[in-house]
Motif scaffolding. Structure first.
Motif, short mmCIF file in Angstrom:
data_model
loop_
_atom_site.label_atom_id
_atom_site.label_comp_id
_atom_site.label_asym_id
_atom_site.label_seq_id
_atom_site.Cartn_x
_atom_site.Cartn_y
_atom_site.Cartn_z
N ASP A 117 0.99 -1.03 0.14
CA ASP A 117 0.14 -0.08 -0.16
C ASP A 117 1.32 1.55 -0.15
O ASP A 117 1.82 1.21 1.17
CB ASP A 117 -0.79 -0.23 1.02
N ASN A 122 -4.01 12.23 -1.85
CA ASN A 122 -5.37 12.99 -1.72
C ASN A 122 -5.78 13.71 -3.40
O ASN A 122 -4.77 14.24 -3.53
CB ASN A 122 -5.20 14.07 -0.72
N TYR A 322 -10.93 8.12 8.58
CA TYR A 322 -10.12 7.66 7.74
C TYR A 322 -9.40 6.21 7.97
O TYR A 322 -9.86 4.84 7.65
CB TYR A 322 -8.61 8.24 8.29
N ASP A 326 -9.80 1.98 6.95
CA ASP A 326 -8.68 1.41 6.70
C ASP A 326 -8.41 -0.54 6.83
O ASP A 326 -8.55 -1.12 6.52
CB ASP A 326 -7.62 1.67 7.48
#
Ligand code: ARG
Length: 581
Positions: A117, A122, A322, A326
């Motif tokens: 990852d 953004n 967030y 995740d």
């Protein structure tokens, strides 16, 4: 088998013979060649357990060691066993490497799936030099893991669903310059984001409008959804251009928004399973008390002692965070991709987020080897965070463009014969390689100072130096009348410089597995510098083209092996080599 593995299996046999039972035969490369090539502290560890004399035990182990043809061993200091590989063994090993596609690198990854990852910028915000670290380190880790046999999935978890969209939507509707967007989308999105951001500070009513746009988007308003979608598409186009310059590829781009539908159910599940609970209207994960507060990511030490430091997964207003995304992402990666490992290449400031995430995932029963591959900041030459003259974050594209321009100038000075498209292509390879190598040769956790001259120097610890080394080796082969067939030749080693070169060749396969133990591509970068320097010493000490028969072909083979390891190693750092420069 690497030389290290051969030594380890022989040491294991000697330990079993000495002790009457198996014991761990750990060997490392010696830090100082004066003491040998490899070293083991096994005798010291075992003597301590058995309360016997370590030197006497070391001697007994050596008496049982069968090293015939491979190495010699002796005792040093309090009971170290030092091994010195015989030149003939290095020669034989180098000869096998010549015929080995994998250059002696063991396959340690087959059957294991790892998700990397990384990058994950953004949308509608610029990729700044901080993202450069994630992109370059992450790409290199993907390449190394693939070479080691892992099934690697490179996933760009872009931030495509954040509060920034309130401002973007408002700006898109009122300020957008369609032509500018078409020409170069990222700067235009950035411009409207900045302008609206400034306007919200001047006028609270604008802020209110932006909030409303965001709420409408989240509620599925068709107009806003279409704009959001377009915004992502143009951003992706802009990002792809940068990744293309960097030669970075992803298998997937599953951004944050991909997980939106899963978040509500996830929070409910956390509530029913008792992993999370309500607190002031928000849903939070608290410490379960199973760990010491020092180790517990859900506790924090404040002036008045240890207090709760929960992870919020649903805000009081119903919004998700967030961390919620995740968690959903981990579940998806395990269920759909059968991930055994996930490596998150993200800066140090997100350390707490990942500690909480991994702990929450474990409580949820999602198991795997999850690692936060953290990195520090990039500093300007003034040792402050790198900014432009007007005080803004430096953008990645500007860094890359400038590096390529500087490389072009250097090449034009050094080799004016090279012109046109070829010159442009070489400048790109050298300029991008220099930026990548400057990044990858640093310990990722330290802040590093970005210095143009240092990273582009042809004589220095740089990519251009390594690229130039491969060009020099190629030029040797260009002088031959007939193509050289290395697979038919045997390497013999007589001179110290030859032995040292072969010693480093043997290290390549031992080094790569170590790199992914704690994610240090800088070990590879520094190894390649050492190899190139050893090559130049060899080339000065040992005539190649002027020597005769078997010595000549052995030396040519050493040249070829060096070139292959250098280009393969640079390739694993994501750096290409030009034909000439
Ligand atoms: N978009 C985030 C940022 O720029 C990084 C995302 C990292 N990956 C993740 N799964 N959290 O800070």
């Amino acid at each position: 088998m690497t030389l290290l593995q051969s030594l380890e299996s022989r040491l294991a046999a000697a330990l079993a013979a000495t002790l009457g039972e198996p014991a761990v035969a750990a060997i490392t490369a010696a830090a100082d060649l004066r003491f040998g090539d490899y070293q083991s502290n096994a005798a010291m560890v075992l003597a301590k357990q058995r309360k016997t004399n370590p030197r006497a035990l070391a001697q007994e182990i050596i008496d049982h060691l069968e090293l015939d043809g491979l190495a010699t061993a002796d005792i040093a200091g309090p009971g170290f066993i030092n091994f010195r590989i015989l030149p003939a063994a290095y020669a034989a090993h180098a000869t096998t490497l010549l015929r080995d596609e994998r250059l002696g690198v063991p396959d340690i990854g087959t059957g294991k799936t790892v998700i990397v990852d990384f990058s994950a910028p953004n949308v509608a915000k610029p990729m700044h030099v901080g993202h450069i670290r994630s992109t370059i380190i992450g790409d290199s880790l993907c390449r190394i893991a693939r070479f080691l046999g892992f099934q690697v999935i490179a996933d760009n978890h872009i931030g495509d669903w954040g509060t920034q969209f309130g401002m973007i939507l408002h700006g898109w509707k009122t300020l957008l310059d369609a032509a500018a967007l078409e020409a170069d989308p990222i700067p235009e999105l950035l411009r409207i984001y900045r302008d609206v951001n400034a306007a919200t500070k001047a006028d609270p009513a604008v802020l209110e409008t932006c909030k409303n746009e965001l709420v409408k988007l989240q509620a599925g308003d068709p107009e806003n959804l279409v704009i959001w979608q377009q915004c992502i598409e143009v951003s992706k186009r802009g990002l792809l251009k940068i990744y293309d310059v960097l030669d970075v590829k992803f298998d997937h781009w599953l951004g944050e928004s991909y997980y939106n539908d899963r978040l509500a159910g996830l929070v409910e599940e956390f509530l029913t399973k008792g992993i999370a609970r309500e607190s002031n209207g928000a849903i939070c994960i608290f410490s379960d008390g199973s760990q010491k507060p020092d180790d517990d990511p859900f506790m924090v030490h404040r002036e008045d002692g240890w207090t709760d430091n929960p992870a919020i997964i649903r805000k009081a207003d119903g919004g998700f965070l967030y961390a919620t995304t995740d968690l959903a992402t981990i579940q998806f990666r395990i269920d759909e991709w059968k991930a055994d490992q996930i490596w998150y290449v993200v800066g140090v400031p997100q350390q707490l987020h990942f500690r909480q995430l991994f702990e929450a995932a474990a409580r949820w029963g999602k198991t795997g080897d999850f690692r936060h591959v953290a990195f520090g900041s990039i500093l300007g030459e003034d040792r402050k965070l790198m900014k432009t003259r007007s005080g803004e974050n430096v953008q990645l594209t500007d860094v890359l463009t400038e590096s390529v321009e500087r490389a072009a100038k250097i090449i034009a000075e050094k080799n004016p014969d090279i012109q046109g498209d070829e010159a442009a292509e070489i400048a790109k390879i050298v300029g991008i390689g220099a930026v990548k190598f400057a990044e990858l040769s640093q310990n990722r956790l330290t802040d590093y100072v970005f210095a143009w001259d240092r990273m582009l120097a042809l004589q220095g610890d740089t990519a251009p130096y390594l690229q130039y080394s491969t060009v020099r080796i190629r030029s040797i082969f260009r002088k031959l009348d007939a193509p050289f067939d290395a697979s038919a030749c045997d390497i013999t080693l007589n001179e110290e410089a030859e032995i040292h070169l072969a010693r480093l060749h043997a290290r390549f396969g031992e080094l790569l597995p170590l790199i992914i133990e704690d994610f240090r591509p800088n070990l590879l970068a520094n190894y390649l510098l050492e190899l190139a320097r050893a090559f130049h010493s060899f080339f000065e000490a040992c005539p190649v083209l002027k020597s005769e028969d078997s010595i000549r072909s052995s030396r040519l083979a050493l040249c070829e092996l060096t070139a292959r390891i250098l280009t393969t190693g640079l390739g694993l750092l994501g750096i290409k080599c030009p034909e000439r420069m």
